[in-house]
Design a protein around this motif. Structure first.
Motif, mmCIF file in Angstrom:
data_model
loop_
_atom_site.group_PDB
_atom_site.id
_atom_site.type_symbol
_atom_site.label_atom_id
_atom_site.label_comp_id
_atom_site.label_asym_id
_atom_site.label_seq_id
_atom_site.Cartn_x
_atom_site.Cartn_y
_atom_site.Cartn_z
ATOM 1 N N PRO A 102 0.664 -1.234 -0.029
ATOM 2 C CA PRO A 102 0.130 0.064 0.106
ATOM 3 C C PRO A 102 0.958 1.242 0.081
ATOM 4 C CG PRO A 102 -0.759 -1.390 1.850
ATOM 5 C CD PRO A 102 0.648 -2.012 1.140
ATOM 6 N N GLN A 103 2.070 1.095 0.454
ATOM 7 C CA GLN A 103 2.883 2.448 0.666
ATOM 8 C C GLN A 103 4.311 2.267 0.317
ATOM 9 O OE1 GLN A 103 0.945 3.488 4.198
ATOM 10 N NE2 GLN A 103 1.499 1.546 5.051
ATOM 11 N N PRO A 104 4.668 1.685 -0.852
ATOM 12 C CA PRO A 104 5.891 1.181 -1.060
ATOM 13 C C PRO A 104 7.421 2.154 -0.567
ATOM 14 C CG PRO A 104 4.886 1.400 -3.112
ATOM 15 C CD PRO A 104 3.868 1.675 -2.032
ATOM 16 N N GLU A 105 7.069 3.190 -1.178
ATOM 17 C CA GLU A 105 7.989 4.306 -0.885
ATOM 18 C C GLU A 105 8.303 4.817 0.713
ATOM 19 O OE1 GLU A 105 5.296 5.179 -2.581
ATOM 20 O OE2 GLU A 105 6.046 4.892 -4.714
ATOM 21 N N ALA A 106 7.269 4.832 1.436
ATOM 22 C CA ALA A 106 7.334 4.868 2.994
ATOM 23 C C ALA A 106 7.983 3.478 3.474
ATOM 24 C CB ALA A 106 6.301 5.376 3.700
ATOM 25 N N PHE A 107 7.758 2.466 3.063
ATOM 26 C CA PHE A 107 8.084 1.298 3.687
ATOM 27 C C PHE A 107 9.703 1.131 3.461
ATOM 28 C CE2 PHE A 107 9.041 -3.231 3.561
ATOM 29 C CZ PHE A 107 8.163 -3.787 4.645
ATOM 30 N N ILE A 108 9.996 1.511 2.047
ATOM 31 C CA ILE A 108 11.339 1.496 1.812
ATOM 32 C C ILE A 108 12.083 2.261 2.663
ATOM 33 C CG2 ILE A 108 12.959 1.957 -0.055
ATOM 34 C CD1 ILE A 108 11.077 0.312 -2.245
ATOM 35 N N GLN A 109 11.714 3.528 2.767
ATOM 36 C CA GLN A 109 12.633 4.651 3.482
ATOM 37 C C GLN A 109 12.740 4.430 5.034
ATOM 38 O OE1 GLN A 109 10.254 8.089 2.694
ATOM 39 N NE2 GLN A 109 11.428 8.307 0.493
ATOM 40 N N GLN A 110 11.607 3.749 5.711
ATOM 41 C CA GLN A 110 11.759 3.326 7.006
ATOM 42 C C GLN A 110 12.231 1.860 7.254
ATOM 43 O OE1 GLN A 110 7.691 4.201 8.872
ATOM 44 N NE2 GLN A 110 7.447 6.051 7.278
ATOM 45 N N THR A 111 11.611 0.793 6.632
ATOM 46 C CA THR A 111 11.748 -0.445 6.960
ATOM 47 C C THR A 111 13.275 -1.110 6.567
ATOM 48 O OG1 THR A 111 9.301 -0.740 7.097
ATOM 49 C CG2 THR A 111 10.853 -2.725 7.083
ATOM 50 N N VAL A 112 13.758 -0.653 5.444
ATOM 51 C CA VAL A 112 14.891 -1.004 4.999
ATOM 52 C C VAL A 112 15.983 -0.824 5.933
ATOM 53 C CG1 VAL A 112 16.454 -1.070 3.092
ATOM 54 C CG2 VAL A 112 14.082 -1.551 2.472
ATOM 55 N N PRO A 113 16.282 0.564 5.990
ATOM 56 C CA PRO A 113 17.108 1.113 6.868
ATOM 57 C C PRO A 113 17.046 0.456 8.377
ATOM 58 C CG PRO A 113 16.220 2.876 5.835
ATOM 59 C CD PRO A 113 15.520 1.751 5.586
ATOM 60 N N HIS A 114 16.017 0.433 8.738
ATOM 61 C CA HIS A 114 15.653 -0.220 10.162
ATOM 62 C C HIS A 114 16.461 -1.663 10.267
ATOM 63 C CE1 HIS A 114 13.061 -0.881 13.886
ATOM 64 N NE2 HIS A 114 13.454 -1.949 13.670
ATOM 65 N N GLU A 115 15.962 -2.436 9.226
ATOM 66 C CA GLU A 115 16.539 -3.856 9.415
ATOM 67 C C GLU A 115 18.080 -3.860 8.990
ATOM 68 O OE1 GLU A 115 14.524 -5.883 10.650
ATOM 69 O OE2 GLU A 115 12.796 -4.549 10.755
ATOM 70 N N VAL A 116 18.534 -3.233 8.076
ATOM 71 C CA VAL A 116 19.932 -3.117 7.753
ATOM 72 C C VAL A 116 20.571 -2.636 9.178
ATOM 73 C CG1 VAL A 116 21.703 -1.900 6.457
ATOM 74 C CG2 VAL A 116 19.504 -3.023 5.272
ATOM 75 N N ALA A 117 20.212 -1.677 9.800
ATOM 76 C CA ALA A 117 20.837 -1.023 10.893
ATOM 77 C C ALA A 117 20.882 -2.309 11.998
ATOM 78 C CB ALA A 117 20.028 -0.115 11.486
ATOM 79 N N HIS A 118 19.859 -3.219 11.938
ATOM 80 C CA HIS A 118 20.050 -4.495 12.901
ATOM 81 C C HIS A 118 21.174 -5.272 12.586
ATOM 82 C CE1 HIS A 118 16.742 -3.881 15.536
ATOM 83 N NE2 HIS A 118 15.673 -3.734 14.610
ATOM 84 N N VAL A 119 21.374 -5.420 11.308
ATOM 85 C CA VAL A 119 22.504 -6.552 10.736
ATOM 86 C C VAL A 119 23.755 -5.740 11.016
ATOM 87 C CG1 VAL A 119 23.660 -7.420 8.680
ATOM 88 C CG2 VAL A 119 21.209 -7.303 9.170
ATOM 89 N N VAL A 120 23.953 -4.259 10.870
ATOM 90 C CA VAL A 120 25.424 -3.613 10.842
ATOM 91 C C VAL A 120 25.588 -3.577 12.373
ATOM 92 C CG1 VAL A 120 26.360 -1.577 10.607
ATOM 93 C CG2 VAL A 120 24.969 -2.334 8.665
ATOM 94 N N THR A 121 24.444 -3.485 13.222
ATOM 95 C CA THR A 121 24.865 -3.192 14.618
ATOM 96 C C THR A 121 25.233 -4.587 15.262
ATOM 97 O OG1 THR A 121 23.153 -1.482 14.604
ATOM 98 C CG2 THR A 121 23.768 -2.574 16.731
ATOM 99 N N ARG A 122 24.617 -5.516 14.789
ATOM 100 C CA ARG A 122 25.049 -6.933 15.268
ATOM 101 C C ARG A 122 26.740 -7.217 14.820
ATOM 102 N NH1 ARG A 122 21.962 -12.399 16.097
ATOM 103 N NH2 ARG A 122 23.905 -13.847 16.435
ATOM 104 N N LEU A 123 26.997 -6.852 13.759
ATOM 105 C CA LEU A 123 28.454 -7.002 13.471
ATOM 106 C C LEU A 123 29.275 -6.041 14.147
ATOM 107 C CD1 LEU A 123 28.075 -7.098 9.396
ATOM 108 C CD2 LEU A 123 28.633 -8.931 10.934
ATOM 109 N N LEU A 124 29.132 -4.948 14.350
ATOM 110 C CA LEU A 124 29.944 -3.942 15.109
ATOM 111 C C LEU A 124 29.705 -4.052 16.751
ATOM 112 C CD1 LEU A 124 28.926 -0.615 13.305
ATOM 113 C CD2 LEU A 124 31.011 -1.982 13.085
ATOM 114 N N HIS A 125 28.624 -4.608 17.241
ATOM 115 C CA HIS A 125 28.370 -4.605 18.745
ATOM 116 C C HIS A 125 27.442 -6.010 18.785
ATOM 117 C CE1 HIS A 125 29.879 -0.406 18.896
ATOM 118 N NE2 HIS A 125 28.913 -0.168 17.670
ATOM 119 N N PRO A 126 28.056 -7.015 18.668
ATOM 120 C CA PRO A 126 27.319 -8.337 18.853
ATOM 121 C C PRO A 126 26.371 -8.178 20.238
ATOM 122 C CG PRO A 126 29.552 -8.795 18.581
ATOM 123 C CD PRO A 126 29.385 -7.325 18.855
#
Length: 167
Positions: free
Chosen positions: A66-90
């Motif tokens: 229903p809202q692909p632009e907002a989803f991409i702007q909010q959810t993608v960085p949110h999940e990528v941040a989880h991955v990066v944070t886990r690599l940097l600070h397990p």
């Protein structure tokens, strides 16, 4: 349309991972290899998963459509941040200061723990079963009702402590 949205999510995830690469390099870490899946259901918009030796990010297409632009702007960085944070600070908390710092690096200054996308009710919900005790009537879920039928469990009223009986 669905394949196009899945492709957009994959490309946005790769772009976000590339944007976070300086953080990883600065800490002597390699760029994360992430498998992107669009198979998530329910109320969650996305999910970062570490299982069977691989890192996966799962997205919920029903919430993205229903809202692909907002989803991409909010959810993608949110999940990528989880991955990066886990690599940097397990050992960092999932939405703690380390995660917020990664989100800020990705351009999200006011990082939110939960999404605000409209969640449509699921295709089916559990039926409720009427039960009684001396003080009132209760509505038990199908799961609890089946446990009673199988003799696995009996449920008591929270108020009077009596055994619940099917109406």
């Amino acid at each position: 349309m669905q394949e196009e949205l899945e492709q957009q999510l994959r490309q946005a995830t790769l772009a976000c991972l590339a944007q976070a690469e300086p953080l990883l390099r600065g800490a002597g870490r390699c760029r994360a290899q992430v498998r992107v899946l669009c198979d998530l259901r329910g109320k969650a918009a996305g999910q970062a998963v570490w299982a069977q030796g691989e890192t996966r990010i799962r997205y919920n297409l029903a919430l993205a459509k229903p809202q692909p632009e907002a989803f991409i702007q909010q959810t993608v960085p949110h999940e990528v941040a989880h991955v990066v944070t886990r690599l940097l600070h397990p050992r960092a908390r999932p939405h703690g200061p380390e995660w917020r710092a990664v989100m800020a690096h990705l351009g999200i200054a006011d990082a939110q723990r939960c999404h605000s996308f409209a969640v449509t009710p699921p295709g089916h919900s559990q039926r409720r079963w009427p039960y009684r005790c001396p003080c009132r009537e209760h509505q038990l879920s199908t799961t609890r009702h089946n446990r009673i039928l199988r003799g696995e469990r009996n449920y008591l009223c929270r108020y009077c402590g009596s055994l619940l009986q099917r109406v």
